[in-house]
Design a protein around this motif. Sequence first.
Motif, PDB file in Angstrom:
ATOM      1  N   HIS A   1     -13.002  -2.389   4.453  1.00 25.92           N
ATOM      2  CA  HIS A   1     -13.358  -1.552   5.602  1.00 25.92           C
ATOM      3  C   HIS A   1     -13.293  -0.039   5.341  1.00 25.92           C
ATOM      4  O   HIS A   1     -14.203   0.697   5.748  1.00 25.92           O
ATOM      5  CB  HIS A   1     -12.501  -1.926   6.816  1.00 25.92           C
ATOM      6  CG  HIS A   1     -13.147  -2.950   7.689  1.00 25.92           C
ATOM      7  ND1 HIS A   1     -13.322  -4.253   7.299  1.00 25.92           N
ATOM      8  CD2 HIS A   1     -13.682  -2.865   8.933  1.00 25.92           C
ATOM      9  CE1 HIS A   1     -13.939  -4.925   8.261  1.00 25.92           C
ATOM     10  NE2 HIS A   1     -14.168  -4.112   9.252  1.00 25.92           N
ATOM     11  N   PRO A   2     -12.266   0.483   4.678  1.00 23.41           N
ATOM     12  CA  PRO A   2     -12.256   1.941   4.469  1.00 23.41           C
ATOM     13  C   PRO A   2     -13.377   2.430   3.561  1.00 23.41           C
ATOM     14  O   PRO A   2     -13.647   3.633   3.509  1.00 23.41           O
ATOM     15  CB  PRO A   2     -10.884   2.182   3.809  1.00 23.41           C
ATOM     16  CG  PRO A   2     -10.061   0.998   4.152  1.00 23.41           C
ATOM     17  CD  PRO A   2     -11.023  -0.152   4.208  1.00 23.41           C
ATOM     18  N   HIS A   3     -14.030   1.517   2.861  1.00 28.16           N
ATOM     19  CA  HIS A   3     -15.059   1.912   1.901  1.00 28.16           C
ATOM     20  C   HIS A   3     -16.462   1.838   2.484  1.00 28.16           C
ATOM     21  O   HIS A   3     -17.446   1.955   1.745  1.00 28.16           O
ATOM     22  CB  HIS A   3     -14.941   1.045   0.649  1.00 28.16           C
ATOM     23  CG  HIS A   3     -13.651   1.222  -0.082  1.00 28.16           C
ATOM     24  ND1 HIS A   3     -13.406   2.289  -0.909  1.00 28.16           N
ATOM     25  CD2 HIS A   3     -12.500   0.493  -0.055  1.00 28.16           C
ATOM     26  CE1 HIS A   3     -12.175   2.200  -1.399  1.00 28.16           C
ATOM     27  NE2 HIS A   3     -11.603   1.127  -0.889  1.00 28.16           N
ATOM     28  N   PHE A   4     -16.572   1.658   3.775  1.00 27.31           N
ATOM     29  CA  PHE A   4     -17.880   1.674   4.433  1.00 27.31           C
ATOM     30  C   PHE A   4     -18.622   2.968   4.078  1.00 27.31           C
ATOM     31  O   PHE A   4     -18.011   4.024   3.922  1.00 27.31           O
ATOM     32  CB  PHE A   4     -17.705   1.620   5.953  1.00 27.31           C
ATOM     33  CG  PHE A   4     -17.645   0.228   6.528  1.00 27.31           C
ATOM     34  CD1 PHE A   4     -17.191  -0.841   5.778  1.00 27.31           C
ATOM     35  CD2 PHE A   4     -18.019  -0.022   7.831  1.00 27.31           C
ATOM     36  CE1 PHE A   4     -17.119  -2.124   6.301  1.00 27.31           C
ATOM     37  CE2 PHE A   4     -17.958  -1.295   8.381  1.00 27.31           C
ATOM     38  CZ  PHE A   4     -17.512  -2.338   7.609  1.00 27.31           C
ATOM     39  N   GLY A   5     -19.958   2.890   4.026  1.00 27.39           N
ATOM     40  CA  GLY A   5     -20.753   4.101   3.886  1.00 27.39           C
ATOM     41  C   GLY A   5     -21.730   4.059   2.732  1.00 27.39           C
ATOM     42  O   GLY A   5     -21.771   3.113   1.938  1.00 27.39           O
ATOM     43  N   TYR A   6     -22.546   5.114   2.673  1.00 26.87           N
ATOM     44  CA  TYR A   6     -23.499   5.311   1.572  1.00 26.87           C
ATOM     45  C   TYR A   6     -22.836   6.137   0.474  1.00 26.87           C
ATOM     46  O   TYR A   6     -22.088   7.074   0.779  1.00 26.87           O
ATOM     47  CB  TYR A   6     -24.719   6.089   2.068  1.00 26.87           C
ATOM     48  CG  TYR A   6     -25.617   5.396   3.032  1.00 26.87           C
ATOM     49  CD1 TYR A   6     -26.240   4.192   2.724  1.00 26.87           C
ATOM     50  CD2 TYR A   6     -25.897   5.981   4.263  1.00 26.87           C
ATOM     51  CE1 TYR A   6     -27.097   3.582   3.627  1.00 26.87           C
ATOM     52  CE2 TYR A   6     -26.749   5.377   5.172  1.00 26.87           C
ATOM     53  CZ  TYR A   6     -27.349   4.179   4.846  1.00 26.87           C
ATOM     54  OH  TYR A   6     -28.196   3.583   5.737  1.00 26.87           O
TER      55      TYR A   6
ATOM     56  N   ILE B   1       0.838  -1.211   0.000  1.00 26.06           N
ATOM     57  CA  ILE B   1       0.000   0.000   0.000  1.00 26.06           C
ATOM     58  C   ILE B   1       0.865   1.249   0.000  1.00 26.06           C
ATOM     59  O   ILE B   1       0.606   2.207  -0.741  1.00 26.06           O
ATOM     60  CB  ILE B   1      -0.938   0.013   1.224  1.00 26.06           C
ATOM     61  CG1 ILE B   1      -1.884  -1.171   1.188  1.00 26.06           C
ATOM     62  CG2 ILE B   1      -1.735   1.323   1.292  1.00 26.06           C
ATOM     63  CD1 ILE B   1      -2.619  -1.412   2.494  1.00 26.06           C
ATOM     64  N   GLY B   2       1.907   1.248   0.819  1.00 24.18           N
ATOM     65  CA  GLY B   2       2.784   2.413   0.923  1.00 24.18           C
ATOM     66  C   GLY B   2       1.999   3.663   1.264  1.00 24.18           C
ATOM     67  O   GLY B   2       1.230   3.689   2.232  1.00 24.18           O
ATOM     68  N   ASP B   3       2.154   4.694   0.455  1.00 21.86           N
ATOM     69  CA  ASP B   3       1.429   5.956   0.654  1.00 21.86           C
ATOM     70  C   ASP B   3       0.134   5.986  -0.151  1.00 21.86           C
ATOM     71  O   ASP B   3      -0.445   7.058  -0.362  1.00 21.86           O
ATOM     72  CB  ASP B   3       2.311   7.142   0.248  1.00 21.86           C
ATOM     73  CG  ASP B   3       3.530   7.286   1.158  1.00 21.86           C
ATOM     74  OD1 ASP B   3       3.405   6.992   2.362  1.00 21.86           O
ATOM     75  OD2 ASP B   3       4.594   7.675   0.656  1.00 21.86           O
ATOM     76  N   GLY B   4      -0.315   4.823  -0.588  1.00 21.16           N
ATOM     77  CA  GLY B   4      -1.517   4.751  -1.408  1.00 21.16           C
ATOM     78  C   GLY B   4      -2.786   5.085  -0.659  1.00 21.16           C
ATOM     79  O   GLY B   4      -2.821   5.167   0.572  1.00 21.16           O
ATOM     80  N   ASP B   5      -3.863   5.244  -1.419  1.00 24.14           N
ATOM     81  CA  ASP B   5      -5.151   5.632  -0.855  1.00 24.14           C
ATOM     82  C   ASP B   5      -5.982   4.401  -0.487  1.00 24.14           C
ATOM     83  O   ASP B   5      -5.465   3.277  -0.441  1.00 24.14           O
ATOM     84  CB  ASP B   5      -5.903   6.525  -1.837  1.00 24.14           C
ATOM     85  CG  ASP B   5      -6.162   5.837  -3.185  1.00 24.14           C
ATOM     86  OD1 ASP B   5      -5.929   4.612  -3.298  1.00 24.14           O
ATOM     87  OD2 ASP B   5      -6.615   6.528  -4.117  1.00 24.14           O
ATOM     88  N   ASP B   6      -7.283   4.619  -0.233  1.00 23.16           N
ATOM     89  CA  ASP B   6      -8.152   3.514   0.168  1.00 23.16           C
ATOM     90  C   ASP B   6      -8.313   2.481  -0.946  1.00 23.16           C
ATOM     91  O   ASP B   6      -8.556   1.297  -0.668  1.00 23.16           O
ATOM     92  CB  ASP B   6      -9.523   4.049   0.578  1.00 23.16           C
ATOM     93  CG  ASP B   6      -9.471   4.848   1.873  1.00 23.16           C
ATOM     94  OD1 ASP B   6      -8.461   4.742   2.592  1.00 23.16           O
ATOM     95  OD2 ASP B   6     -10.429   5.602   2.142  1.00 23.16           O
TER      96      ASP B   6
ATOM     97  N   LEU C   1     -19.393   9.791   9.531  1.00 27.72           N
ATOM     98  CA  LEU C   1     -20.130  10.059   8.301  1.00 27.72           C
ATOM     99  C   LEU C   1     -20.251   8.829   7.407  1.00 27.72           C
ATOM    100  O   LEU C   1     -21.253   8.670   6.696  1.00 27.72           O
ATOM    101  CB  LEU C   1     -19.458  11.183   7.505  1.00 27.72           C
ATOM    102  CG  LEU C   1     -19.257  12.527   8.224  1.00 27.72           C
ATOM    103  CD1 LEU C   1     -18.786  13.591   7.237  1.00 27.72           C
ATOM    104  CD2 LEU C   1     -20.537  12.980   8.917  1.00 27.72           C
ATOM    105  N   LYS C   2     -19.248   7.964   7.434  1.00 28.74           N
ATOM    106  CA  LYS C   2     -19.291   6.778   6.577  1.00 28.74           C
ATOM    107  C   LYS C   2     -19.816   5.566   7.352  1.00 28.74           C
ATOM    108  O   LYS C   2     -20.939   5.120   7.139  1.00 28.74           O
ATOM    109  CB  LYS C   2     -17.896   6.516   5.995  1.00 28.74           C
ATOM    110  CG  LYS C   2     -17.404   7.657   5.102  1.00 28.74           C
ATOM    111  CD  LYS C   2     -16.043   7.391   4.515  1.00 28.74           C
ATOM    112  CE  LYS C   2     -16.075   6.313   3.461  1.00 28.74           C
ATOM    113  NZ  LYS C   2     -14.763   6.120   2.806  1.00 28.74           N
TER     114      LYS C   2
ATOM    115  N   ARG D   1     -17.656  -3.002  -4.244  1.00 26.27           N
ATOM    116  CA  ARG D   1     -16.576  -3.865  -3.773  1.00 26.27           C
ATOM    117  C   ARG D   1     -16.888  -4.472  -2.415  1.00 26.27           C
ATOM    118  O   ARG D   1     -16.365  -5.545  -2.065  1.00 26.27           O
ATOM    119  CB  ARG D   1     -15.268  -3.072  -3.723  1.00 26.27           C
ATOM    120  CG  ARG D   1     -14.708  -2.737  -5.101  1.00 26.27           C
ATOM    121  CD  ARG D   1     -13.514  -1.815  -5.027  1.00 26.27           C
ATOM    122  NE  ARG D   1     -13.892  -0.475  -4.568  1.00 26.27           N
ATOM    123  CZ  ARG D   1     -13.057   0.550  -4.529  1.00 26.27           C
ATOM    124  NH1 ARG D   1     -11.804   0.400  -4.916  1.00 26.27           N
ATOM    125  NH2 ARG D   1     -13.472   1.729  -4.103  1.00 26.27           N
ATOM    126  N   ILE D   2     -17.739  -3.797  -1.632  1.00 24.78           N
ATOM    127  CA  ILE D   2     -18.122  -4.355  -0.336  1.00 24.78           C
ATOM    128  C   ILE D   2     -18.921  -5.638  -0.533  1.00 24.78           C
ATOM    129  O   ILE D   2     -18.704  -6.647   0.149  1.00 24.78           O
ATOM    130  CB  ILE D   2     -18.914  -3.324   0.485  1.00 24.78           C
ATOM    131  CG1 ILE D   2     -17.994  -2.161   0.896  1.00 24.78           C
ATOM    132  CG2 ILE D   2     -19.561  -3.970   1.704  1.00 24.78           C
ATOM    133  CD1 ILE D   2     -18.684  -1.079   1.686  1.00 24.78           C
TER     134      ILE D   2
END
Length: 401
Positions: free
Chosen positions: A89-94, A38-43, A306-307, A99-100
């Motif tokens: 997990h980081p993609h939780f939310g509406y 992952i390094g400095d990558g995003d979600d 919020l998520k 992918r979830i």
Amino acid sequence: MTQIFSDALHEQLGMWPIAYIPYGGADFGEVRSVAQTIGDGDDNAFYDAWTEAADRMMDEGRVAEAHGHRVSAREYYLRAACFYAKAFHPHFGYPVDPRIFESSRWQIDAFNRALALGDDPVEPVRIPFETSSMLAYVIPAQGRPNERRPLLILTNGYDGTITDPFFASAVAASRRGYHCLIFDGPGQGTTLIDQGIHMRPDWEIVIRAVVDFALTLPNVDASRIVSSGWSLGGYLSPRAASGEPRLAACVADPAQSCIADGFRAYAIKLGATPKQAAQLSLLPDALIERMEEIIAHDRKLTWSFLKRGYWVNGASNLREYLASVEQFTMSGRIGNIQCPTLFTLAEDDPLASGTQAFFDALQCPKKLLRFNKTQGAGEHCEMTNRSLLNRKVLDWLDEVL
């Protein structure tokens, strides 16, 4: 422990498998390798790295199974299930990220494959609940699947999936001679993802259905059924015990009597009066807006509230969310807990701030277990020394039951 993920939220979510090392969920090098990828990558990079690692494990598992190496195949599949569960997990939310749905399906497929290859094969079951049903697994006592034994009902936390209590508690308990029942309750795992059923505070209703199901199992000692919960389950488990008299014992890690108390303290810190903070859903608009602004500028708070929070609780804005949170309270119910009860308190766990007061208010046989950083167990749910927690809790249950 030195941080291994570059991003603070990734560190919070990605370190869960460290607790599962003694129980077959991961090895440290595998987690570190994901963090390095992952390094400095995003979600998105977080999702891809965990998923790619899980895919490799599934491939290894299929090869091992094809060559008759059932033990190795089972171990690969268990790791894959754990890693698929971490990916989304980081993609939780509406709105719910596609992918979830797919990662959840992959997780359950890997888990089912693993459990089918055990010495005591396990298949998924469905627990009827109101107009729907909940995914569940009955994990038998190791080497004693048909014996009439005590049963631990393991209640998950706010963002866990069904494999989390398996690795966190069920494997250790099974080795000690306990049957375990793990399940996705409202607001959790597949019940939330596949059915859109949100979290609810009256967990005694949920556990009533679970106990009804448990009593149909021929290997369960009806007089020794235990409710045990971790993280948010530290509220849900005592709440269950306050309304389900068939429980022989209750465990809460850490115990929480009112989920809204932390929000009240924060509102007062931002300028609310104690009277205003007593009803969070009625806070002045200006204060709600200030809280929203603070949350929006903090990545971890954005994910937490919020998520994750809005999705799990079924809220569309902060005021609705705070109104839902206020319902999670033991007010007027603590005296209803009659069974022997064990609370844990880790010194650096912010969710344990009210545990001592909750413990003092109990009128049942009770015990408080403290954990600290010198033991490597001072953090939330003792995640960096989960095996110590399991030894202490299971010793207490051995004595009580």
